[in-house]
Design an enzyme around this catalytic site. Structure first.
Site, PDB file in Angstrom:
ATOM      1  N   SER A  38      22.305 -15.402 -15.067  1.00  0.00           N
ATOM      2  CA  SER A  38      21.631 -15.759 -13.824  1.00  0.00           C
ATOM      3  C   SER A  38      21.904 -14.660 -12.825  1.00  0.00           C
ATOM      4  O   SER A  38      22.883 -13.915 -12.951  1.00  0.00           O
ATOM      5  CB  SER A  38      22.186 -17.089 -13.291  1.00  0.00           C
ATOM      6  OG  SER A  38      21.771 -17.331 -11.961  1.00  0.00           O
TER       7      SER A  38
ATOM      8  N   TYR B 131      28.995 -23.203 -11.772  1.00  0.00           N
ATOM      9  CA  TYR B 131      27.859 -22.385 -12.181  1.00  0.00           C
ATOM     10  C   TYR B 131      28.124 -20.915 -11.888  1.00  0.00           C
ATOM     11  O   TYR B 131      27.938 -20.044 -12.752  1.00  0.00           O
ATOM     12  CB  TYR B 131      26.598 -22.856 -11.461  1.00  0.00           C
ATOM     13  CG  TYR B 131      25.321 -22.221 -11.970  1.00  0.00           C
ATOM     14  CD1 TYR B 131      24.696 -22.706 -13.113  1.00  0.00           C
ATOM     15  CD2 TYR B 131      24.735 -21.155 -11.303  1.00  0.00           C
ATOM     16  CE1 TYR B 131      23.518 -22.141 -13.591  1.00  0.00           C
ATOM     17  CE2 TYR B 131      23.554 -20.585 -11.768  1.00  0.00           C
ATOM     18  CZ  TYR B 131      22.951 -21.085 -12.909  1.00  0.00           C
ATOM     19  OH  TYR B 131      21.797 -20.511 -13.378  1.00  0.00           O
TER      20      TYR B 131
ATOM     21  N   LYS C 248      28.599 -18.219 -14.954  1.00  0.00           N
ATOM     22  CA  LYS C 248      27.535 -17.220 -15.113  1.00  0.00           C
ATOM     23  C   LYS C 248      28.086 -15.807 -14.927  1.00  0.00           C
ATOM     24  O   LYS C 248      27.631 -14.870 -15.597  1.00  0.00           O
ATOM     25  CB  LYS C 248      26.386 -17.508 -14.148  1.00  0.00           C
ATOM     26  CG  LYS C 248      25.603 -18.774 -14.493  1.00  0.00           C
ATOM     27  CD  LYS C 248      25.000 -18.708 -15.902  1.00  0.00           C
ATOM     28  CE  LYS C 248      24.127 -19.901 -16.210  1.00  0.00           C
ATOM     29  NZ  LYS C 248      23.511 -19.827 -17.551  1.00  0.00           N
TER      30      LYS C 248
END
Length: 272
Positions: free
Chosen positions: A141, A154, A158
């Protein structure tokens, strides 16, 4: 890399980017195992793709954070189509906002967003080294290069996914193992809007941060960017070109960038 006649596994293939990747790969002549935690979605995608490209895909349910289930996908690919040439570690989860994420939240995010990549590579890379080629595509991401307002799980996992893809490329890139890392910003998928629907101000800010930072792309546009990057064997896949400028800005003055991100977060929370 020409994907025609190659055998691919696409995780998180039941929707979003994974679904678009499976369709684009089949269109280019690849044979694809579509894997998803939701087995019905995986099979539905496979049936839809096969309607246009008969016999090009097979769908299967799998929790790709589990080594045995990854192995079953590899075995399914080999028994149906042949040895796996391309592996798309695309499955991912958003994670809870803030420091209230539980130990279980952290464990699940680490397992799905990072360890699933590591476990797949451990199964596939030895065979690729023997054959002299293979391609690992990691879906990370833009949050893996920048950060994520809202979800620490997250943002952290990532970042780690990007780091693992870098390590794979450095360690095996001269031995036939190609590696690319996909780092998009906003893509029109359910995951993008999970923060908005979380009922948490920080979660709503997370969605607004992404949707206001640049265009929200359709999954098919991202799949096009992935195939173009693979053709050139480029490591970093940036469907949103602005991400590179943001990344350079971050690296040029980290403290200034952090101050700017704090101001940006405050403005988003004021709107929440």
């Amino acid at each position: 890399m020409d994907v025609a006649q190659r055998v691919a596994v696409v995780t998180g293939g039941g929707a979003g980017i994974g679904r678009a990747l499976a369709a684009r790969l089949a269109r280019e002549g690849a044979r694809v195992v579509v894997a998803d935690l939701d087995a019905d979605s995986a099979r539905a995608v496979s049936e839809a793709v096969n309607a246009d490209h008969p016999g090009s895909t097979v769908g299967a349910g799998a929790d790709v954070s589990d080594t045995e289930q990854i192995q079953r996908l590899v075995d399914l690919a080999e028994s149906t189509f042949g040895p796996v040439d391309l592996y798309f570690a695309n499955a991912g989860i958003a994670g809870a906002p803030g420091l209230d994420a539980s130990e279980q939240d952290w464990d699940r995010s680490i397992d799905v967003n990072l360890r699933a990549h590591i476990r797949a590579a451990k199964l596939l890379v030895p065979g690729w080294l023997e054959r002299g080629e293979g391609y690992f595509v990691s879906t990370a991401s833009a949050a893996g290069l920048l950060t994520q307002i809202g979800s620490a799980t997250y943002a952290v996992t990532k970042h780690a996914a990007v780091a693992f893809a870098e390590w794979l490329s450095v360690t095996y890139g001269d031995r036939g193992v190609r590696v690319s890392c996909l780092c998009p910003m906003g893509v029109n998928t359910k995951l993008l809007y999970s923060g908005k629907d979380s009922g948490d101000a920080l979660g709503r800010a997370a969605t607004r941060a992404v949707t206001s930072a640049g265009d929200v792309l359709e999954p098919a546009e991202v799949a096009d960017a992935v195939l173009a990057a693979m053709e050139d064997e480029r490591f970093l896949i940036l469907p949103h070109e602005d991400v590179l400028d943001m990344y350079r800005h971050k690296g040029s003055d980290y403290d200034r960038w952090l101050r700017g991100m704090r101001r940006y977060q405050s403005s988003l929370l004021a709107q929440a």
